[in-house]
Design an enzyme around this catalytic site. Structure first.
Site, PDB file in Angstrom:
ATOM      1  N   LYS A  39       0.887  -1.312   0.157  1.00  0.00           N
ATOM      2  CA  LYS A  39       0.130   0.072  -0.285  1.00  0.00           C
ATOM      3  C   LYS A  39       0.962   1.394   0.073  1.00  0.00           C
ATOM      4  O   LYS A  39       1.658   1.194   0.698  1.00  0.00           O
ATOM      5  CB  LYS A  39      -0.933  -0.018   1.283  1.00  0.00           C
TER       6      LYS A  39
ATOM      7  N   SER B 235      -9.685   1.516   2.996  1.00  0.00           N
ATOM      8  CA  SER B 235      -8.789   2.410   2.075  1.00  0.00           C
ATOM      9  C   SER B 235      -7.738   1.386   1.493  1.00  0.00           C
ATOM     10  O   SER B 235      -7.149   2.136   0.249  1.00  0.00           O
ATOM     11  CB  SER B 235      -8.118   3.231   2.898  1.00  0.00           C
TER      12      SER B 235
ATOM     13  N   SER C 174      -9.735  -0.982   6.859  1.00  0.00           N
ATOM     14  CA  SER C 174      -9.094  -0.808   5.732  1.00  0.00           C
ATOM     15  C   SER C 174      -8.494  -1.926   5.057  1.00  0.00           C
ATOM     16  O   SER C 174      -8.266  -2.006   4.047  1.00  0.00           O
ATOM     17  CB  SER C 174      -8.274   0.421   5.535  1.00  0.00           C
TER      18      SER C 174
END
Lengths: 68, 464
Positions: free
Chosen positions: B83, B158, B182
């Protein structure tokens, strides 16, 4: 949900030294009252539980005391 | 598996076994994933930076090491996505923000360093909601990832790019961050496995994240892969991967608690409820006792996590918001400003609510091995997005966020498919430090169910 006009929101922002434009206010107008209502509810809940439960200070750490 | 095209849905465990038996070389796998990413990601938008050259060099090094008889462990030579809010040395790290569009960190975050030390290859930096705290927004540095099962929809976030890349066969596995769900929500929404570890088990420094509630967590195509990644992330002390793959016989029957009142109060989509009940039945068929339990305050803990997240996000970004506020995306700017309106008393009350619920859960885990809930009450990212502006309703994080605040580990495992073809996820929550038990419980369920064998069709991705 708390009632919070755009003028009040602008005033709160000014008190915090935040320079918000109209777009910010439009976006925050529905969000902030909901957040503050949530926070009000949590203060009541915490006060209620504080009175009825002993919160173990050892658990006042993130992760319940787990560390590495 | 015979063709290059077949390689992209190998699990990390399968790829590692093939590296060791000599039927696959790391450069072949990396080349296949680079080609696939270049072909499919213009639609999927999961990747912000593809580290093709560095990954190829690392793959060649791994191949040479294998030829010398050197093996660093089961992740050696495995391409992993990270990420893009997690720092990677020498590789651009943007947090999907215009503020960091050219930032190249000098050091790896500890989680990334741990993966590299286990031999994994950093393959790509993956898309996210800006700074991991906002809603999917077209004015972020990179537009939001699309769900490979239905590209007309965004993926839940996210860690959306991480889940999309793993589900689409662009990365073998990935790292995400989770401050309210997330990792787990996008994993569930894309049909893959995601773990939020116990708070403190995996170092989360070097990531843009609210420090007291956010964990770096793995996303993979199987429970076994997630266990392998966790083993590397936690320094090898957390999980016996062999036991996850071939679970030992437990003493006595395992027991799962279902916080029925909390689930019903959140009124999940009926297809989610049906899939959840089928999953519970499947556990029953595996010899697990499933009982209803009551945990007072789970909804309060979800709300409290939202308050803590907002307060810590504003605290972390305040100086930048004041100095360079115009460089945030409009949604991210609003989300990060919310916390300015909270008081210290609000923050402390939220933490106290977390303390109380943590104590209740710790007591409950002396009686059950895990809690089970759906991952999210909604099927689509659009419904999740609409709920985020109104946390008083519980929102998309009503099932996931309580355990960020309490610090307990929580795993998302695929448990169904909606009529419209969107995956549905089951959440299992364990005692603090109980990742191994949690993964041992989930492994047999995964293997007994069909969901982990399903992948989005390339035809869907081509049509869009």
């Amino acid at each position: 949900v708390k009632d919070l006009s755009r003028a009040t929101l602008r005033q709160l922002a000014n008190e915090r030294g935040l320079m918000l434009d109209e777009d910010d206010l439009v976006r925050l107008e529905p969000m902030v009252p909901d957040l503050l209502a949530v926070a009000d509810g949590l203060r009541e809940r915490a006060a209620q539980w504080r009175a009825t439960e002993r919160l173990d200070p050892d658990r006042r750490r993130p992760g319940g005391g787990l560390s590495r | 598996l015979s063709s290059t095209e077949d390689l992209h849905f190998l699990t990390a465990a399968e790829a590692g076994r093939r590296f060791r038996d000599g039927s696959l070389a790391p450069p072949t796998l990396v080349d296949a994933l680079v080609e696939r990413t270049r072909r499919l990601d213009p639609l999927l938008r999961s990747t912000i930076t593809l580290a093709a050259e560095a990954a190829s060099e690392a793959a060649s090094s791994a191949e040479a090491a294998f030829a010398r008889g050197e093996w660093m462990g089961p992740l050696h030579g495995i391409p992993i996505g990270v990420k893009d809010c997690i720092a990677t040395a020498g590789l651009r790290t943007t947090a999907n923000s215009h503020l960091l569009s050219d930032w190249v960190p000098g050091e790896d975050a500890p989680a990334v360093a741990a993966l590299r030390q286990s031999g994994a290859i950093v393959f790509a930096k993956l898309n996210l909601n800006e700074f991991a705290w906002s809603i999917p927004s077209e004015d972020d540095l990179k537009a939001p990832p699309r769900n490979p099962w239905r590209p007309a929809s965004y993926s839940m976030g996210s860690s959306s790019g991480s889940a999309v890349a793993v589900a689409s066969g662009l990365c073998v596995a990935a790292l995400g961050t989770d401050a309210g769900g997330s990792v787990r929500q996008p994993a569930a929404n894309c049909g893959v496995v995601g773990l939020k570890p116990t708070h403190g088990l995996v170092a989360s420094t070097g990531a843009f994240a609210p420090p007291s509630i956010c964990e770096v967590g793995p996303i993979g195509r199987s429970v076994e892969d997630v266990a392998m990644l966790l083993d590397a992330l936690a320094g090898g002390a957390s999980v016996n991967v062999g036991e996850v793959a071939a679970p030992r016989r437990r003493q006595g029957r395992a027991r799962i608690g279902v916080p029925r009142w909390h689930i019903e109060a959140a009124a999940p989509d009926r297809e989610i409820s049906a899939a959840f009940e089928q999953a519970l039945e499947a556990f029953g068929g595996l010899g697990v006792d499933v009982i209803d339990v009551e945990v007072e305050g789970l909804a309060d803990a979800a709300a409290a996590d939202f308050v803590v997240l907002n307060a810590e996000a504003f605290a972390a970004h305040e100086r930048t918001l004041r100095a360079r506020g115009g460089e945030y995306g409009r949604s991210a700017r609003a989300y990060h400003l919310q916390g300015a309106f909270l008081s210290a008393a609000d923050y402390i009350a939220a933490r106290e609510v977390g303390d109380a619920v943590r104590g209740r859960l710790d007591r409950l885990f002396s009686d059950v091995d895990a809690l089970a809930t759906p991952v999210a009450p909604f099927l689509t990212s659009e419904a999740a997005r609409a709920s985020k502006a109104h946390p008083s309703t519980g929102g998309v994080a009503v099932f996931t966020a309580p355990f960020n605040l309490t610090g307990h580990p929580a795993l998302a495992v695929p448990c169904g498919m909606s009529a419209a073809g969107l995956p549905i996820g089951l959440q299992l929550v364990g005692r603090a430090g109980g990742e191994a038990e949690l993964l041992r419980l989930a492994g047999p369920y995964e293997q007994a169910s069909p969901w982990h064998t399903m992948h989005p069709a390339d035809a869907t991705l081509a049509i869009g």
